[in-house]
Write an enzyme that holds these catalytic residues in place. Structure first.
Site, PDB file in Angstrom:
ATOM      1  N   SER A 237      44.928  40.148  37.995  1.00 60.57           N
ATOM      2  CA  SER A 237      44.886  39.747  39.402  1.00 60.57           C
ATOM      3  C   SER A 237      46.262  39.805  40.043  1.00 60.57           C
ATOM      4  O   SER A 237      47.282  39.901  39.351  1.00 60.57           O
ATOM      5  CB  SER A 237      44.325  38.323  39.532  1.00 60.57           C
ATOM      6  OG  SER A 237      43.014  38.247  39.011  1.00 60.57           O
ATOM      7  N   SER A 275      39.888  42.367  38.694  1.00 59.99           N
ATOM      8  CA  SER A 275      41.165  42.012  39.309  1.00 59.99           C
ATOM      9  C   SER A 275      40.932  41.313  40.640  1.00 59.99           C
ATOM     10  O   SER A 275      40.372  41.898  41.566  1.00 59.99           O
ATOM     11  CB  SER A 275      42.010  43.271  39.514  1.00 59.99           C
ATOM     12  OG  SER A 275      43.299  42.941  39.965  1.00 59.99           O
ATOM     13  N   ASP A 277      42.390  40.572  43.751  1.00 61.57           N
ATOM     14  CA  ASP A 277      43.532  41.039  44.539  1.00 61.57           C
ATOM     15  C   ASP A 277      43.433  40.488  45.960  1.00 61.57           C
ATOM     16  O   ASP A 277      42.565  40.888  46.739  1.00 61.57           O
ATOM     17  CB  ASP A 277      43.565  42.566  44.562  1.00 61.57           C
ATOM     18  CG  ASP A 277      43.638  43.151  43.161  1.00 61.57           C
ATOM     19  OD1 ASP A 277      44.372  42.597  42.332  1.00 61.57           O
ATOM     20  OD2 ASP A 277      42.947  44.147  42.901  1.00 61.57           O
TER      21      ASP A 277
END
Length: 348
Positions: A237, A275, A277
């Protein structure tokens, strides 16, 4: 050859041609302070808290325009829905490890409620971002306490931001190497609207191939140390916090936050399924009409600053052996210099 841990600009590989602010960190934006607490306990704990404190919200009833962009929502960003709904933040922003985000949020509420002038507050939207540092730290122990959060908030200052293995970046890993906290800034020319300063703070913990000016840097090539305990960590992340003093409104700040996540691509993010983000952008200046047509320099600057902040989070990090003997190695800067020199992309 062995090179000390230095920033990408000192190594001659800083992205873009923009002009950084005096410290080349997010505190170059007027009205922004940063505080960090690093928690180290043998090999078991490598974690911490990073607090981004805009002066405008650190007062009773303080609010400021903000925008959020979710590149991928695999994360536990506390306070996200109200931020989007109202286009504002009303507390400082905290970053920490995933399972400590909720304790940090409670501590942030305690901090705001205890401030003089907030005696009648009955509703509050704490904003806390996270990345998973469980590869190098005992994340299940949830070691972040109210005391850690209060220390980060109360010691926040305009000193140049410490980067690498500090605060919320103590136990993170990114692009195959040890990650951390990174920060960068740009002075942006808005033409007839004058100039502004934009700053980025990044908590890096995502996958992909580290890319410097288009040159891939992989652990397999650059490290002589065997990678038996250097596997892909849990969680991939990135949290990006963007500050600017241009007087933008919430809609425009959401557009800026979007470009911030785009900036991750320049340094090799693969934007993997797992992830989380996120980018949050806020503005410390008085709201003034800035036409959308004038935002192109801001969009370019935020992508540049994100790329540099990510590189600096890695370049200033050090090799770390943590929980269960897991190791993440620092980027070998001599190898980066060698490959970039061979490719003719050094800019110093």
């Amino acid at each position: 050859m062995s090179i000390d841990r230095v920033r990408s600009r000192d190594l001659g590989v800083a992205p873009g041609n923009g002009t950084p602010g005096p410290t080349n960190t997010i505190v170059d934006v007027p009205g922004v302070r940063v505080g960090q607490v690093t928690i180290l306990e043998g090999t078991r704990l490598h974690t911490g808290v990073t607090a981004i404190v805009p002066d405008a919200v650190d007062v009773p009833g303080g609010r400021m325009p903000a925008g959020l962009f979710v590149g991928n929502g695999y994360g536990k960003l506390v306070g996200a829905t109200q931020l989007v709904e109202l286009g504002e933040i009303e507390t400082p922003i905290l970053l920490t490890g995933t399972l400590s985000a909720f304790r940090a949020a409670d501590a942030l509420v305690s901090y705001v409620l205890s401030n003089p002038g907030n005696e009648s507050v009955e509703s509050l939207n704490p904003v806390v971002g996270e990345t998973n540092d469980g590869f190098l730290s005992d994340i299940r122990s949830r070691p972040i306490t109210e005391a850690h959060v209060l220390e980060a908030l109360r010691t926040a200052s305009t000193d140049p931001v410490e980067q690498g293995c500090v605060g919320a970046g103590t136990g993170t890993a990114a692009l195959g190497f040890k990650g951390g906290i990174g920060s960068a800034s740009r002075v942006v020319d808005l033409g007839e609207h004058g100039s502004c300063t934009l700053g980025v703070l990044a908590q890096t913990n995502f996958s992909g191939t580290l890319t410097v000016h288009g040159v891939p840097i992989t652990p397999q090539e650059g490290l002589s140390t065997p990678l038996a305990n250097d596997a892909v960590p849990q969680g991939n992340s990135c949290m990006l916090i963007v500050a600017i003093d241009a007087g933008l409104d919430a809609r425009q700040l959401t557009r800026v936050a979007t470009r911030a996540v785009f900036g991750m691509a320049q340094v090799g993010s693969d934007f993997a399924q797992g992830s989380g983000d996120y980018a949050i952008a806020f503005d410390t200046g008085p709201t003034v009409p800035v036409p959308d047509a004038q935002l192109n320099p801001v969009f370019a600057a935020v992508q540049e600053a994100v790329a540099e902040a990510v590189l600096d989070s890695l370049f200033l990090a050090t090799t770390t052996t943590g929980f269960h003997g897991h190791t993440k190695h620092a980027v070998p800067l001599d190898f980066v210099l060698e490959k970039c020199a061979a490719a003719g992309v050094l800019n110093r």
